[in-house]
Motif scaffolding. Sequence first.
Motif, PDB file in Angstrom:
ATOM      1  N   ALA A 164       0.832  -1.202   0.000  1.00 25.62           N
ATOM      2  CA  ALA A 164       0.000   0.000   0.000  1.00 25.62           C
ATOM      3  C   ALA A 164       0.869   1.256   0.000  1.00 25.62           C
ATOM      4  CB  ALA A 164      -0.931   0.000   1.206  1.00 25.62           C
ATOM      5  N   ALA A 165       1.865   1.278   0.869  1.00 26.27           N
ATOM      6  CA  ALA A 165       2.745   2.445   0.943  1.00 26.27           C
ATOM      7  C   ALA A 165       3.494   2.656  -0.359  1.00 26.27           C
ATOM      8  CB  ALA A 165       3.728   2.279   2.104  1.00 26.27           C
ATOM      9  N   ARG A 166       3.976   1.572  -0.946  1.00 27.32           N
ATOM     10  CA  ARG A 166       4.732   1.696  -2.188  1.00 27.32           C
ATOM     11  C   ARG A 166       3.860   2.212  -3.324  1.00 27.32           C
ATOM     12  NH1 ARG A 166       9.924   2.459  -3.763  1.00 27.32           N
ATOM     13  NH2 ARG A 166       9.314   3.362  -5.747  1.00 27.32           N
ATOM     14  N   ASN A 167       2.660   1.684  -3.434  1.00 28.79           N
ATOM     15  CA  ASN A 167       1.769   2.122  -4.505  1.00 28.79           C
ATOM     16  C   ASN A 167       1.292   3.558  -4.297  1.00 28.79           C
ATOM     17  OD1 ASN A 167       2.008  -0.298  -5.853  1.00 28.79           O
ATOM     18  ND2 ASN A 167       0.111  -1.166  -5.056  1.00 28.79           N
ATOM     19  N   CYS A 168       1.062   3.941  -3.054  1.00 28.51           N
ATOM     20  CA  CYS A 168       0.716   5.337  -2.763  1.00 28.51           C
ATOM     21  C   CYS A 168       1.859   6.268  -3.155  1.00 28.51           C
ATOM     22  CB  CYS A 168       0.409   5.508  -1.279  1.00 28.51           C
ATOM     23  SG  CYS A 168      -1.156   4.795  -0.732  1.00 28.51           S
ATOM     24  N   PHE A 169       3.068   5.852  -2.860  1.00 26.76           N
ATOM     25  CA  PHE A 169       4.245   6.654  -3.184  1.00 26.76           C
ATOM     26  C   PHE A 169       4.403   6.806  -4.695  1.00 26.76           C
ATOM     27  CE2 PHE A 169       8.893   6.696  -4.070  1.00 26.76           C
ATOM     28  CZ  PHE A 169       9.179   7.942  -3.550  1.00 26.76           C
ATOM     29  N   ASP A 170       4.259   5.700  -5.415  1.00 22.86           N
ATOM     30  CA  ASP A 170       4.383   5.760  -6.877  1.00 22.86           C
ATOM     31  C   ASP A 170       3.330   6.673  -7.486  1.00 22.86           C
ATOM     32  OD1 ASP A 170       6.556   4.082  -6.858  1.00 22.86           O
ATOM     33  OD2 ASP A 170       5.398   2.262  -7.275  1.00 22.86           O
ATOM     34  N   ILE A 220       1.969  18.800   1.135  1.00 25.11           N
ATOM     35  CA  ILE A 220       0.977  17.786   0.782  1.00 25.11           C
ATOM     36  C   ILE A 220       0.668  17.040   2.063  1.00 25.11           C
ATOM     37  CG2 ILE A 220       0.458  15.776  -0.655  1.00 25.11           C
ATOM     38  CD1 ILE A 220       2.931  16.671  -2.383  1.00 25.11           C
ATOM     39  N   ILE A 221      -0.577  17.022   2.472  1.00 28.77           N
ATOM     40  CA  ILE A 221      -0.931  16.319   3.696  1.00 28.77           C
ATOM     41  C   ILE A 221      -1.224  14.856   3.378  1.00 28.77           C
ATOM     42  CG2 ILE A 221      -3.411  16.889   3.604  1.00 28.77           C
ATOM     43  CD1 ILE A 221      -3.205  17.296   6.701  1.00 28.77           C
ATOM     44  N   ASN A 222      -0.682  13.982   4.201  1.00 33.47           N
ATOM     45  CA  ASN A 222      -0.833  12.546   3.985  1.00 33.47           C
ATOM     46  C   ASN A 222      -2.281  12.094   4.164  1.00 33.47           C
ATOM     47  OD1 ASN A 222       0.704   9.981   3.545  1.00 33.47           O
ATOM     48  ND2 ASN A 222      -0.108   9.464   5.563  1.00 33.47           N
ATOM     49  N   LYS A 223      -2.953  12.708   5.164  1.00 33.20           N
ATOM     50  CA  LYS A 223      -4.357  12.399   5.429  1.00 33.20           C
ATOM     51  C   LYS A 223      -5.058  13.648   5.953  1.00 33.20           C
ATOM     52  CE  LYS A 223      -7.425   9.269   8.001  1.00 33.20           C
ATOM     53  NZ  LYS A 223      -7.481   8.117   8.931  1.00 33.20           N
ATOM     54  N   GLU A 224      -6.123  14.043   5.297  1.00 29.89           N
ATOM     55  CA  GLU A 224      -6.875  15.208   5.733  1.00 29.89           C
ATOM     56  C   GLU A 224      -7.989  14.785   6.677  1.00 29.89           C
ATOM     57  OE1 GLU A 224      -8.325  19.162   3.492  1.00 29.89           O
ATOM     58  OE2 GLU A 224      -9.459  17.366   2.942  1.00 29.89           O
ATOM     59  N   VAL A 245       5.245   9.446   2.500  1.00 28.29           N
ATOM     60  CA  VAL A 245       4.008   8.664   2.570  1.00 28.29           C
ATOM     61  C   VAL A 245       4.123   7.663   3.711  1.00 28.29           C
ATOM     62  CG1 VAL A 245       2.535   6.983   1.399  1.00 28.29           C
ATOM     63  CG2 VAL A 245       3.489   8.908   0.121  1.00 28.29           C
ATOM     64  N   MET A 246       3.146   7.682   4.616  1.00 28.68           N
ATOM     65  CA  MET A 246       3.128   6.705   5.698  1.00 28.68           C
ATOM     66  C   MET A 246       1.750   6.086   5.800  1.00 28.68           C
ATOM     67  SD  MET A 246       5.488   8.288   8.736  1.00 28.68           S
ATOM     68  CE  MET A 246       5.709   6.656   9.430  1.00 28.68           C
ATOM     69  N   VAL A 247       1.725   4.767   5.917  1.00 26.25           N
ATOM     70  CA  VAL A 247       0.477   4.000   5.931  1.00 26.25           C
ATOM     71  C   VAL A 247       0.511   3.031   7.111  1.00 26.25           C
ATOM     72  CG1 VAL A 247      -0.987   2.425   4.618  1.00 26.25           C
ATOM     73  CG2 VAL A 247       0.296   4.200   3.424  1.00 26.25           C
ATOM     74  N   SER A 248      -0.646   2.794   7.720  1.00 32.20           N
ATOM     75  CA  SER A 248      -0.718   1.964   8.918  1.00 32.20           C
ATOM     76  C   SER A 248      -1.798   0.896   8.791  1.00 32.20           C
ATOM     77  CB  SER A 248      -1.029   2.849  10.136  1.00 32.20           C
ATOM     78  OG  SER A 248      -1.291   2.062  11.278  1.00 32.20           O
ATOM     79  N   THR A 249      -1.576  -0.221   9.467  1.00 28.98           N
ATOM     80  CA  THR A 249      -2.615  -1.247   9.566  1.00 28.98           C
ATOM     81  C   THR A 249      -3.638  -0.894  10.634  1.00 28.98           C
ATOM     82  OG1 THR A 249      -1.272  -2.496  11.139  1.00 28.98           O
ATOM     83  CG2 THR A 249      -1.068  -3.096   8.812  1.00 28.98           C
TER      84      THR A 249
END
Length: 296
Positions: A164-170, A220-224, A245-249
């Motif tokens: 998820a993090a990698r695809n968000c980053f791309d 750019i905000i990661n999550k609004e 980009v940071m993503v959490s379970t």
Amino acid sequence: MEAKDKKAKKTEEVEEEGSEEEEEEETFETSPALLEKYKTAAVITNDALKYVISLCIPGADIAEICIKGDKKIEEEAGKVYTSKKCKVTEKGIAFPTCLSVNEICGHFAPLKDESRKLVEGDMIKIDLGCHIDGFVAQTAHTIVLGANAETKKVTGKKADVVIAARNCFDAALRLVKEGNTNMQVTKAIEKISGVYKTNPLEGVLSHNVKKHMIDGDDVIINKETNEQKVVEHKFGKYEVYVIDVMVSTGEGKPREVKSLIKAFRLRLEQLFSREPQKMLTHQNQSIPDNSSMIFL
């Protein structure tokens, strides 16, 4: 900066970061040497990342790895722009090496007596950065210790959050271009992370960078959220951004634990604001050569 209590629910966060080197307005066209400084910093940063990854083995001490990562950046930076004609007076660490493990979100570079050793299965988020003459390249990458594609693949939630993090980053890299907006990136991160049943981490910002500045006002905000919003703006030609980009379970709501935060930046603009003519010192020590990028 964010960190989670060790006693908190142990969800996994991963991070991908890089420098989106869209040229800074009116400078790269008139001075090709400027772009070369960004590129040189990026080469050193990527080499340092590979080196730090090679040090991440079961039993390795986090503090020692961070120290070696910083030394690697300084050594490699010392090999470039050595001619007196190049007029580069500052080069080295732009962001200190940090290893944030499992539920710790980021900015963890512990003192030796507060460190711990890595164990197989740890999810390790590595952050570091180099600058040449104040022009910054930063990177971050997530690894799962002991995993490999042939015999020990990552599965389950760990695999989901990494992908998820990698695809968000791309997606962010493709969207950060002239004419698009910062909110397009935020919405893409939210949509992609949802596909993997993960959540973007709150409180994470990607900043534009300029000479001697790693945290510009355009973000750019990661999550609004209702409490956390930023001004929408269009990306301009020649702007440079560091994409974070940071993503959490988990729910994506970190909480700061001061005992775990170890990377602090000294803000020179604030310290100089009242008495600009005075020599700045900190704890009776002179400011080091890379004074534009001071971390304590």
